[in-house]
Design an enzyme around this catalytic site. Structure first.
Site, mmCIF file in Angstrom:
data_model
loop_
_atom_site.group_PDB
_atom_site.id
_atom_site.type_symbol
_atom_site.label_atom_id
_atom_site.label_comp_id
_atom_site.label_asym_id
_atom_site.label_seq_id
_atom_site.Cartn_x
_atom_site.Cartn_y
_atom_site.Cartn_z
ATOM 1 C CG ASN A 163 17.128 27.497 11.307
ATOM 2 O OD1 ASN A 163 17.285 28.169 10.446
ATOM 3 N ND2 ASN A 163 17.221 27.844 12.713
ATOM 4 C CB SER A 241 20.948 36.231 15.784
ATOM 5 O OG SER A 241 21.986 36.784 15.679
ATOM 6 C CD GLU A 262 11.849 33.857 11.563
ATOM 7 O OE1 GLU A 262 12.066 33.794 12.999
ATOM 8 O OE2 GLU A 262 12.212 32.615 11.044
ATOM 9 C CB CYS A 296 13.275 30.840 15.495
ATOM 10 S SG CYS A 296 14.841 31.272 14.366
ATOM 11 C CD GLU A 393 17.060 31.605 19.474
ATOM 12 O OE1 GLU A 393 17.831 32.666 19.839
ATOM 13 O OE2 GLU A 393 15.768 30.761 18.941
HETATM 14 C C1 SIN Z 1 12.677 28.749 12.070
HETATM 15 O O1 SIN Z 1 13.381 28.135 12.885
HETATM 16 O O2 SIN Z 1 13.692 30.117 12.215
HETATM 17 C C2 SIN Z 1 11.997 28.085 11.236
HETATM 18 C C3 SIN Z 1 11.854 26.622 12.009
HETATM 19 C C4 SIN Z 1 9.545 26.945 11.381
HETATM 20 O O3 SIN Z 1 9.895 27.091 10.053
HETATM 21 O O4 SIN Z 1 9.077 25.710 11.879
#
Ligand code: SIN
Length: 493
Positions: A163, A241, A262, A296, A393
């Site tokens: 992403n 995930s 993360e 995320c 999600e």
């Molecule tokens: C992510 O969606 O894993 C990272 C988003 C961000 O760094 O703002």
């Protein structure tokens, strides 16, 4: 995002960024290759080698050996090298943004924003690594002196998502290089081209190629199993995930590999009656539509207090319905495609299920009639708690709104999830903002702010959203071991 897309001429030149990548081909893949597709057009844009687990282990060998040399370089040398990397990345921002847009589908203006965000991690660590990290302590008994210092953790395995194909790489590799570590890098098979270009540019800026070994593969399970069985890997950093993160943690447990994770999010976006309406709507647009909602930290559950709900939903729906959806490299486009057909199908299922259970569709709700993996910006009001969308999600441009009456009620709803990455609070009352932020079980909170992420801040989650932090000095410590020397003291005249 406010950055302007590159000019048409620069865009045309950027096409070369794809075709000049080492090993580039656009042929039908053999059984040892795989293809990368443009989600705006569904067309193949590149074919790459599908590296085997055995080939990955050869890369481990190369990286480990170079890492030993890099660990002995001076902080000043590593800092200067990273400063050069920042400069070279920014000189190539149009090329990088073009590749991001083509393989991931983010509109060009936003892709330029990602390049800046990604390069800022490099600049942050170029500066941060020069700050003294050691310490001096007295043994309370007086018999010795304790010195603390930090050592590079060793060879790191960096597994990145699709992403943010550039920022999630630099957020990992910049602190690894800063700390004195070599890396084995596995980009997502959907978006490996940005990583290949980034690493090329980093080499051009002076980072030894042997320090950053990229493995392109569509067999992630075999790859992770082989590589995490190798005792030379001393650190794992994963973004993706929660399910995959949990599997990787089990693999990492075998050799007690230091891990940061993360993982998935389910961010509540809370708007109180005393919020500034315009600011709340602006924040909602950013928190929902940044990256087409494929983040995320994207706002996943909107909770709006009864007194402001009608006005907020009307203004937000109007803005969402005006967003231009289209090919990510076309001028004026505000929303690109989602990543693939499976993502379109999932969004359609969530919207249909919500409306079947009583949610009101305010705008959007389906794939527009054009080829490419598009989904219209969608607003759903009065989403019942039982609808799948209230718990899943979403990872797409669909806003699921429900209403609330009291602060106590909304905090219970917001925290009623196994996830805890990001949360958002919109209110003009400072006491309320801080009290709610204190109660939210999330690693980061945007207060009247739709994009809280920043290289100077520790990004990471609570509960099943992860372990460890990325960015800031906490992100550097993830790539270091703390050591102490205990020096005996004897009285002398
Ligand atoms: C992510 O969606 O894993 C990272 C988003 C961000 O760094 O703002």
């Amino acid at each position: 995002m406010s950055l302007m897309p590159p000019s048409r001429e620069r865009l045309a030149a950027s096409e070369q960024a794809l075709t000049s990548l080492p090993g580039y081909s656009n042929d039908t893949p053999t059984d040892k290759e795989f293809s990368v597709f443009d989600p705006s057009t569904e067309q193949r844009i590149a074919t790459l080698r599908n590296m085997t687990a055995q080939e990955a282990l050869v890369e481990v060998e190369t990286a480990e050996s170079e890492g030993r040399t890099w660990a002995k370089t001076t902080p000043r040398h590593r800092s200067d090298t990273l400063q050069n990397v920042y400069t070279v990345l920014m000189e190539n921002q149009s090329r990088l943004a073009y590749v991001i847009s083509r393989e991931m589908g983010k509109p060009l203006g936003e892709a330029l924003g990602e390049v800046q965000y990604a390069a800022d991690y490099v600049r942050w660590y170029a500066e941060e690594l020069l700050r003294p990290a050691g310490g001096y302590r007295d043994n309370p008994a007086g018999a010795s002196t304790i010195l603390t210092c930090r050592a590079p953790v060793g060879l790191t395995l960096l597994i990145a998502p699709w992403n943010f194909p550039m920022a999630m790489i630099t957020r990992k590799i910049a602190p690894a290089i800063a700390a004195g570590c070599a890396s084995l890098i596995k980009p997502a098979a959907l978006t490996p081209l940005t990583t290949l270009l980034t690493v090329d540019l980093m080499e051009e800026a002076g980072v030894p190629r042997e320090l950053m070994r990229v493995v392109t593969t569509i067999e992630p399970a075999a790859f992770s199993e082989a590589v995490l069985s190798d005792p030379r890997i001393r650190k794992l950093s994963f973004t993706g995930s929660t399910g995959v993160g949990s599997t990787l943690m089990s693999l990492a447990a075998k050799n007690i590999v230091k891990s940061s994770m993360e993982l998935g999010g389910n961010a509540p976006f809370i708007v109180f009656d005393d919020a500034d309406l315009e600011r709340a709507v602006e924040g909602a647009m950013l928190a929902k539509l940044r990256n087409g909602g494929q983040s995320c930290v994207a706002a996943n559950r909107f909770y709006v207090q009864d007194g402001i709900a009608d006005a907020f939903i009307e203004a937000f729906t109007e803005k969402m319905s005006k967003v231009v959806t289209g090919n990510a490299i076309t001028e004026g486009v505000g929303l690109g495609p989602v990543i693939n057909q499976a993502a379109v199908d999932k969004l359609q299922h969530l919207v249909d299920d919500a409306t079947a259970q009583g949610a009101e569709l305010k705008t959007g709700g389906k794939k527009p009639a054009q080829s490419g993996y598009f989904f219209s910006p969608t607003v759903l009001d009065r989403v019942p708690a039982e609808a799948n969308i209230a718990n899943a999600e979403i990872f797409g441009p669909v806003a699921a709104i429900s209403r609330f009456t009291t602060q106590e009620e909304v905090l219970w709803k917001a925290n009623n999830t196994p996830f805890g990455l990001a949360g958002y609070v919109f209110t003009e009352n400072l006491d309320r903002a801080l009290n709610v932020a204190d109660e939210l079980e999330t690693g980061l909170v945007g207060i009247n702010n739709g994009i809280p992420s920043n290289p100077a801040a520790p990004f990471g989650g609570m509960k099943q959203s992860g372990l460890g932090r990325e960015g800031s000095h906490e992100g550097l410590e993830e790539y270091q071991e703390v050591r102490y020397y205990n020096i005996a003291r004897r009285h002398t005249d």
